[in-house]
Design an enzyme around this catalytic site. Structure first.
Site, short mmCIF file in Angstrom:
data_model
loop_
_atom_site.label_atom_id
_atom_site.label_comp_id
_atom_site.label_asym_id
_atom_site.label_seq_id
_atom_site.Cartn_x
_atom_site.Cartn_y
_atom_site.Cartn_z
N SER A 61 0.67 -1.40 -0.02
CA SER A 61 -0.54 -0.18 0.34
C SER A 61 0.76 0.81 -0.43
O SER A 61 0.40 2.89 -0.13
CB SER A 61 -1.14 -0.11 1.59
OG SER A 61 -2.15 -0.64 1.07
N LYS A 64 0.06 3.30 -3.00
CA LYS A 64 -0.59 3.99 -2.96
C LYS A 64 -0.46 5.96 -3.07
O LYS A 64 -0.89 6.47 -3.79
CB LYS A 64 -2.23 3.69 -1.64
CG LYS A 64 -2.28 2.40 -1.97
CD LYS A 64 -3.18 2.58 -1.09
CE LYS A 64 -3.76 0.94 -0.79
NZ LYS A 64 -4.56 0.36 0.29
N TYR A 189 -2.96 -2.11 -10.40
CA TYR A 189 -2.98 -2.14 -9.14
C TYR A 189 -1.93 -2.90 -8.74
O TYR A 189 -1.16 -2.91 -7.96
CB TYR A 189 -4.57 -2.48 -8.09
CG TYR A 189 -4.40 -2.47 -6.96
CD1 TYR A 189 -4.75 -0.99 -6.38
CD2 TYR A 189 -5.09 -3.16 -6.10
CE1 TYR A 189 -3.94 -0.83 -5.26
CE2 TYR A 189 -4.73 -3.18 -4.53
CZ TYR A 189 -4.56 -2.82 -4.40
OH TYR A 189 -4.55 -2.32 -2.54
N TYR A 241 -4.14 3.73 7.97
CA TYR A 241 -6.26 3.34 7.49
C TYR A 241 -6.41 3.32 9.60
O TYR A 241 -6.39 4.62 9.29
CB TYR A 241 -5.71 1.47 7.39
CG TYR A 241 -5.19 1.43 6.82
CD1 TYR A 241 -5.38 1.74 5.23
CD2 TYR A 241 -3.74 0.31 6.71
CE1 TYR A 241 -4.27 0.71 4.65
CE2 TYR A 241 -3.36 0.05 5.98
CZ TYR A 241 -3.28 0.34 4.92
OH TYR A 241 -2.19 0.25 3.55
N VAL A 259 0.54 -4.41 3.74
CA VAL A 259 1.11 -5.44 4.39
C VAL A 259 2.21 -6.34 4.10
O VAL A 259 2.36 -7.24 4.16
CB VAL A 259 -0.64 -5.95 4.24
CG1 VAL A 259 -1.66 -5.27 4.90
CG2 VAL A 259 -0.61 -6.41 2.72
N1 GLN Z 1 -1.71 -5.00 -2.08
C1 GLN Z 1 -2.68 -5.55 -0.42
C2 GLN Z 1 -3.81 -5.62 -0.99
O1 GLN Z 1 -4.93 -4.98 -1.72
C3 GLN Z 1 -2.35 -3.65 -0.43
C4 GLN Z 1 -2.91 -3.33 0.76
C5 GLN Z 1 -2.20 -3.28 1.96
O2 GLN Z 1 -0.73 -2.66 2.37
N2 GLN Z 1 -2.87 -2.70 3.03
O3 GLN Z 1 -5.00 -5.87 -0.31
#
Ligand code: GLN
Length: 305
Positions: A61, A64, A189, A241, A259
Site C-alpha cells: 500500500s 498508493k 493495482y 488506516y 502489508v
Molecule cells: N495489495 C494489498 C491489497 O490490496 C495492499 C494492502 C495493504 O498493503 N494494506 O490488499
C-alpha cells in the site's frame, strides 16, 4: 545517529513476537516475521541504517502514495477528489461496507484499497502496461534506484486471490466511480503493490516528500510543492488506516504502511524514514515498525504537532 538507530532496533525487536506476517496474499507468508530494519535519508543527503535494513519486501500500500501523485499530476486535484474523498475512515483498509454506505458510493480516501483502485483508474496511458510503466518509472526516479521491479510471484499470488479487491472495483464500476475496464485497472493495482523495495528505497520516497517534491540527492523538482502538501496531509489523516489517529498522537508524522511490512514516514524539512518489519498487527501495520518510529520520533522530536 547510527548508534541511536541500533539501540531502537534492539529495544523493539521483541515486539515482532506479538504480530503475524500477512497471509491473505499467500506469497506474503514467506516474509520473515523476525526481520526489523530502519533506514534514514536526511535532506542534506546523509543516510543511516540499522537492523535488517537490507530485507526486500513488496511495497504494497505504500505504492498508493505514488499513484495518487501521478493521478493528481494527470488530472488536477479537483477532478481526482471528485472521484475519491479525503476523509479518514474508521473501517479496515479493505472494507466493503464503507464503500456502499458512505460518501454516495465514493471511496472515502486514496489510502484505502477502494480509493487506491479508483485512483489507478485515473492514471493516463494507452494500455495497462503503459500505466504501470509510468508508476514504475516514477518510483525508480524518486528512489534513485533503477533496479526496482515487480516481484512476479507476489503479483501472481495477489492477482489469483484478490477477489475482495475485485468486488470493490466492480462495485465502483456499477456506481460510475470507475469508468474503464475493471480487470485492466486491477492488473495495474496488483502490479504496483508487488514492486519489490528495501527500506532504503522507501526512506528516499519519504525524503522526496519531506523536501516538498524535490529529490534531495539531485535537486530535481519532480512535483509542485502543493501536490506534496496534499499528499502529506492525506498520509497524516489516512495513511495508517484505522490506526491513523493513534499514530498521529504517538508519532505525529505523515506515514504510509503496507502489508509487506514496510512503513514510509516523512519528517518535513528533515528526513525520510523507511522501516521494515513484516510482523503485522491486526490492522495490517508493522507492529514493531510502529514502535521503532515512536522511539525515533521522541528521540529526535519529529512530531509535526
Ligand atoms: N495489495 C494489498 C491489497 O490490496 C495492499 C494492502 C495493504 O498493503 N494494506 O490488499
Amino acid at each position: 545517529m547510527e548508534k541511536l538507530l541500533d539501540n531502537i532496533i534492539q529495544t523493539n525487536r521483541k515486539y515482532v513476537e506479538e504480530g503475524e506476517v500477512a497471509s491473505y496474499i499467500p506469497e506474503l507468508k514467506k516474509g520473515n516475521k523476525n526481520d526489523l530494519g530502519v533506514y534514514v535519508t536526511t535532506l542534506n543527503g546523509e543516510e543511516f541504517s540499522a537492523g535488517d535494513y537490507e530485507t526486500r519486501f513488496t511495497i504494497q500500500s505504500i505504492s498508493k502514495v505514488i499513484s495518487l501523485i501521478i493521478a493528481i499530476m494527470d488530472n488536477g486535484e479537483d477532478y481526482v477528489f471528485s472521484k475519491v474523498g479525503v476523509e479518514h475512515t474508521a473501517d479496515a483498509f479493505n472494507s466493503i461496507t464503507n464503500l456502499e454506505t458512505k460518501n454516495l458510493h465514493r471511496p472515502s480516501n486514496p489510502m484505502i484499497n477502494a480509493g487506491a483502485i479508483a485512483i489507478v483508474s485515473l492514471i493516463k496511458g494507452r494500455e495497462p502496461d503503459e500505466v504501470f510503466e509510468r508508476i514504475l518509472n516514477f518510483t525508480r526516479k524518486i528512489t534513485g534506484n533503477d533496479n526496482i521491479n515487480i516481484n512476479r510471484e507476489a503479483y501472481i499470488s495477489e492477482k489469483a486471490t484478490g477477489d475482495r479487491n475485485r468486488s470493490l472495483a466492480y462495485f465502483m464500476k456499477s456506481t460510475g466511480v470507475i469508468t474503464n475496464d475493471v480487470e485492466k485497472v486491477l492488473d495495474v493495482y496488483f502490479k504496483q503493490c508487488s514492486m519489490e523495495v528495501t527500506c532504503k528505497d522507501i526512506s528516499r520516497i519519504g525524503a522526496f516528500l519531506a523536501n516538498d517534491g524535490v529529490i534531495p540527492l539531485t535537486g530535481e523538482k519532480v512535483i509542485p510543492r502543493e501536490t506534496a502538501r496534499i499528499v502529506k496531509a492525506i498520509m497524516t489523516t489516512c495513511g495508517m488506516y484505522d490506526a491513523s489517529g493513534e499514530f498521529a498522537v504517538n508519532i505525529g508524522m505523515p506515514a504510509k504502511s503496507g502489508v509487506g511490512g514496510g512503513i514510509m514516514a516523512v519528517a518535513p524539512e528533515k528526513m525520510g524514514i523507511g522501516v521494515v518489519g513484516p510482523s503485522l498487527d491486526k490492522k495490517g501495520n508493522s507492529i514493531a515498525g510502529i514502535k521503532v518510529l515512536a522511539d525515533l520520533s521522541k528521540e529526535l522530536e519529529l512530531s509535526i504537532f
